[in-house]
Design a protein around this motif. Structure first.
Motif, mmCIF file in Angstrom:
data_model
loop_
_atom_site.group_PDB
_atom_site.id
_atom_site.type_symbol
_atom_site.label_atom_id
_atom_site.label_comp_id
_atom_site.label_asym_id
_atom_site.label_seq_id
_atom_site.Cartn_x
_atom_site.Cartn_y
_atom_site.Cartn_z
ATOM 1 N N ASP A 1 -6.980 -3.616 7.045
ATOM 2 C CA ASP A 1 -6.186 -4.235 6.852
ATOM 3 C C ASP A 1 -6.044 -5.467 7.534
ATOM 4 N N GLN B 1 -7.870 2.540 7.094
ATOM 5 C CA GLN B 1 -6.771 1.397 6.442
ATOM 6 C C GLN B 1 -6.388 0.806 7.352
ATOM 7 N N TRP C 1 2.876 -1.019 3.633
ATOM 8 C CA TRP C 1 3.035 -0.107 4.069
ATOM 9 C C TRP C 1 3.974 0.659 3.772
ATOM 10 N N GLN D 1 -0.015 -0.996 -0.201
ATOM 11 C CA GLN D 1 0.319 -0.169 -0.090
ATOM 12 C C GLN D 1 0.957 1.299 -0.068
ATOM 13 N N LEU E 1 -5.125 6.657 8.805
ATOM 14 C CA LEU E 1 -5.039 5.518 8.673
ATOM 15 C C LEU E 1 -5.872 4.227 9.618
#
Length: 118
Positions: A71, A67, A86, A53, A63
């Motif tokens: 994840d 995200q 990442w 990513q 984040l």
């Protein structure tokens, strides 16, 4: 202190960062769906099943909220996904937007590898 430093590159946008990443790891963009039904775009899925990513301008709060939960869910439920990396790209010399040491440690504990590109 085991920082992985990626190749130096000048990136001006999230889109440029993800294109660079795809070229770097020879990956392709894929969209996965988490168990809770959220859609997650993986910028570059490489041949070994590692999802990479690219992050260019996201805050830690974004984040964390957006995200990270996706994840972690994908890592737990998708056996074809072997890992998540990442990649953070610096916006400017100040290093603003780079993850804090505490946040990086937390990501690593959760199984996410962090790479910083200068």
């Amino acid at each position: 202190q085991h920082d992985v430093s990626g190749p130096s590159v000048t990136i001006q946008s999230e889109r440029q960062a993800s294109a660079f990443l795809r070229a770097l790891v020879g990956g392709k963009e894929v969209v996965k769906t988490t168990a809770s039904g959220k859609s997650r775009k993986i910028d570059a899925l490489d041949a070994r099943g590692i999802g990479h990513q690219a992050f260019y301008s996201m805050t830690e709060a974004q984040l964390r909220a957006e995200q990270l939960p996706k994840d972690i869910e994908l890592l737990q439920q998708d056996p074809t996904l072997k890992g998540i990396v990442w990649h953070f790209f610096k916006k400017d010399a100040s290093g603003k937007g780079m993850p804090t040491v505490a946040f990086r440690k937390e990501l690593e504990r959760k199984g996410i590898v962090v790479v910083i590109h200068n």
